[in-house]
Design a protein around this motif. Structure first.
Motif: not given
Length: 253
Positions: A134-141
């Protein structure tokens, strides 16, 4: 004495069963709990329904949520994440569509973290893999959205009040995302070290991309946190990643 031995054996057996159920989500069948059909394309209403079902299940059993490492429920977690539109950094012709996609992620983030970002040590260990995804997705987006905003939408408009206000608002949100993700690395949090390392690498890869867009106070806040965890992390690999990041950022303009 024999009776006492039998009672102790029963208690140990019950405790063992409890631990085993924890690892298998207590046998709750998510698909029979009113969960939307994962074989169809979801609407926003389906995604909201999925969150409501999972919130209800978690109240019954903290360890009942779908997990990437559980072959029976991995597809459910992946369906949830794939149903949240991604920010496409290549789609410069439809900027507002991409900004809207980022807005949808921010809107559902409280639901995601409410489910998988539990404060207890047992939850953090059990849902570590999901939390990091979830956090990886947030950072990339957040990074992709920043690049679209500053390199395309605001390019040439830097002096306008709209640009100043929009940049300030966006950067404030991005800082919260990166700062919050770095908090996962804190030794007091019991996520798996390999997942903490993955977050450190993701922060490093993406923060370098948007550093030039951040205001001085944003940079100072994030640099302080990166520097702190480069010294205080409980993993030498994480300390190395963040030390290199701090050095790189200090040289950036």
């Amino acid at each position: 004495m024999k009776i006492k031995f039998i009672l102790i054996s029963v208690l140990l057996t019950l405790n063992l069963c409890s631990c085993q159920n924890k690892e298998t989500k207590a046998g709750i069948d998510i698909r029979e709990s009113g969960f939307p059909d994962i074989g169809k394309e979801w609407t926003d209403a389906d995604l909201q329904k999925a969150f409501e079902v999972l919130q209800g299940l978690k109240k019954l059993d903290t360890f009942s949520l779908p997990r990437l490492e559980d072959e029976k429920t991995s597809d459910i977690f992946q369906k949830i994440m794939s149903s949240i539109p991604k920010v496409n950094p290549q789609d410069t012709l439809n900027l507002f569509v991409q900004f809207d996609n980022y807005g949808k992620l921010i809107k559902v983030l409280p639901n995601l973290l409410g489910l998988y970002g539990g404060p207890s040590e047992s939850e953090q260990k059990f849902y570590s893999n999901e939390a990091v995804e979830i956090l990886k997705r947030v950072l990339i987006d957040a990074t992709n959205s920043s690049q679209l905003l500053f390199e395309h939408y605001l390019n040439g408009k830097e002096e306008s009040q709209e640009a100043v206000d929009r940049a300030k608002k966006h950067n404030g949100g991005a800082v919260k995302m990166f700062s919050g993700s770095l908090n996962m690395i804190d030794p007091s949090n019991k996520y798996r070290l390999e997942d903490k390392l993955e977050i450190a690498n993701t922060v490093s890869d993406n923060l370098k991309k948007i550093w030039k867009y951040l205001e001085v106070e944003n940079r100072t806040e994030l640099m302080d946190k990166v520097t702190f965890f480069s010294r205080e992390s409980d993993s030498p690999e994480i300390r190395e990643v963040l030390s290199k990041l701090a050095t790189n950022l200090s040289k950036s303009k």
